[in-house]
Design an enzyme around this catalytic site. Sequence first.
Site, short mmCIF file in Angstrom:
data_model
loop_
_atom_site.label_atom_id
_atom_site.label_comp_id
_atom_site.label_asym_id
_atom_site.label_seq_id
_atom_site.Cartn_x
_atom_site.Cartn_y
_atom_site.Cartn_z
N TRP A 106 8.89 40.05 26.64
CA TRP A 106 7.85 40.30 25.63
C TRP A 106 6.48 39.91 26.14
O TRP A 106 5.47 40.54 25.79
CB TRP A 106 8.18 39.57 24.32
CG TRP A 106 9.47 40.07 23.74
CD1 TRP A 106 10.63 39.38 23.60
CD2 TRP A 106 9.75 41.40 23.27
NE1 TRP A 106 11.62 40.19 23.08
CE2 TRP A 106 11.10 41.43 22.87
CE3 TRP A 106 9.00 42.57 23.18
CZ2 TRP A 106 11.71 42.58 22.37
CZ3 TRP A 106 9.60 43.72 22.67
CH2 TRP A 106 10.94 43.71 22.27
N ASP A 173 2.29 34.21 21.07
CA ASP A 173 3.33 34.97 20.37
C ASP A 173 4.43 33.97 20.03
O ASP A 173 5.14 33.49 20.91
CB ASP A 173 3.86 36.08 21.30
CG ASP A 173 5.02 36.84 20.69
OD1 ASP A 173 5.45 36.50 19.56
OD2 ASP A 173 5.51 37.79 21.34
N LYS A 197 12.60 37.08 12.18
CA LYS A 197 13.44 36.05 12.80
C LYS A 197 13.42 34.78 11.94
O LYS A 197 14.39 34.48 11.28
CB LYS A 197 12.98 35.79 14.22
CG LYS A 197 13.10 37.05 15.08
CD LYS A 197 12.36 36.94 16.37
CE LYS A 197 12.21 38.27 17.05
NZ LYS A 197 13.47 38.95 17.38
#
Length: 363
Positions: A106, A173, A197
């Site tokens: 990511w 992030d 999540k």
Amino acid sequence: MSLSQQNIINFGSGPAALPQQVLSEAAEAILSYQGTGISVLSLPHRGAHFNAILEESKQLVRDITGIGADYEVLWLPGGGRLQFSMIPMNFLGEGQTAAYIDSGHWSAEAMDYAGYYGNIETLAGSRELNYRELPSLPPAIGHYAYLHYTTNNTIYGTQWNQIPQAGAPLVADMSSDIFSRPVPYTRYAMFYACAQKNIGPAGVTLAVVHRSLLERTVRAMPPMLSYAAHAAKNSVLNTPPVYAIYVSMLMLRWIKNKGIEVIQRENTQKAEALYAALDASTVFQPVVSRKDHRSAMNVCFRAGSEATGKAFVHLCARHGITGLEGHRSVGGLRVSLYNAITLQDVEKLVAVLKEFELISINK
Ligand SMILES: Cc1ncc(COP(=O)(O)O)c(C=O)c1O
């Protein structure tokens, strides 16, 4: 709903398990929001009810993180990936350079997106180690538009326990470990997390941006892509995902009521129980060997062969345990231990792991 369905334990990496209490309230509100006879799905997004949900959700983020009025709390569309685009679009001018720490898939994708808008420098990275370790952190250097990193690498199962010393605005992030432990959030110019999540259902992303960063917006762009425009319209620039924000608000209430210290203690216990079983296992090996780099949120491991891994997944399914497959890019197995997972859930998994080992030894 049958009892067997209720008892399924979902260790998936997201959209992830939510606490039963949150699900029950969310389900009830679909039929009638707070006894109004109107479904939460049909609440007007500029009406008083949704405004109260929005305001409470933002206040809860402030309460949990301890940030002040100098930060904007935004609910945005487009998932984590739209943040990969919006961050450079808003804060990386042509000819400027942004620094990235490349600690996983990511992070690397965030860098690729940023390359459309300006120059990118990889300050540290562990790609050549297949991201099985975290890279060493660089010293603070100041001449970048911002420094971006990923606090928890969902696919590889590594997690930072340090915060980079940034001479430039620090952007994180936090998609897969936000609200899982105490964090000095005010060290960040911006942090963000897709909801699916640790915050709530898919469909919305939390972005918290310091006003001084907003003031550094580098180019004109359509309002839907501009943090400043979303902030000016209080996250209702267009029709927002009312239900996703509502369920996230319920989850934030749950997190605040429980308390971050308690959540961290439970998350540590869960991770320790699972890693201990894997370290002692003759069938499975944890992917991340450095203990100080291991994630408490995503535990990645491998069996001797793909067939063995599949047989384990099959046995788990018979015990009502699901969501164990590793990310499609790396294979193997992965257990996600987000906040809604309990220590009892992990103990049940560990018991099945041991049962599987016994079956394997006796074959
Ligand atoms: C750390 C991290 N960042 C970003 C993303 C991408 O999120 P989305 O699928 O919402 O674009 C993910 C997805 O799993 C992730 O784990």
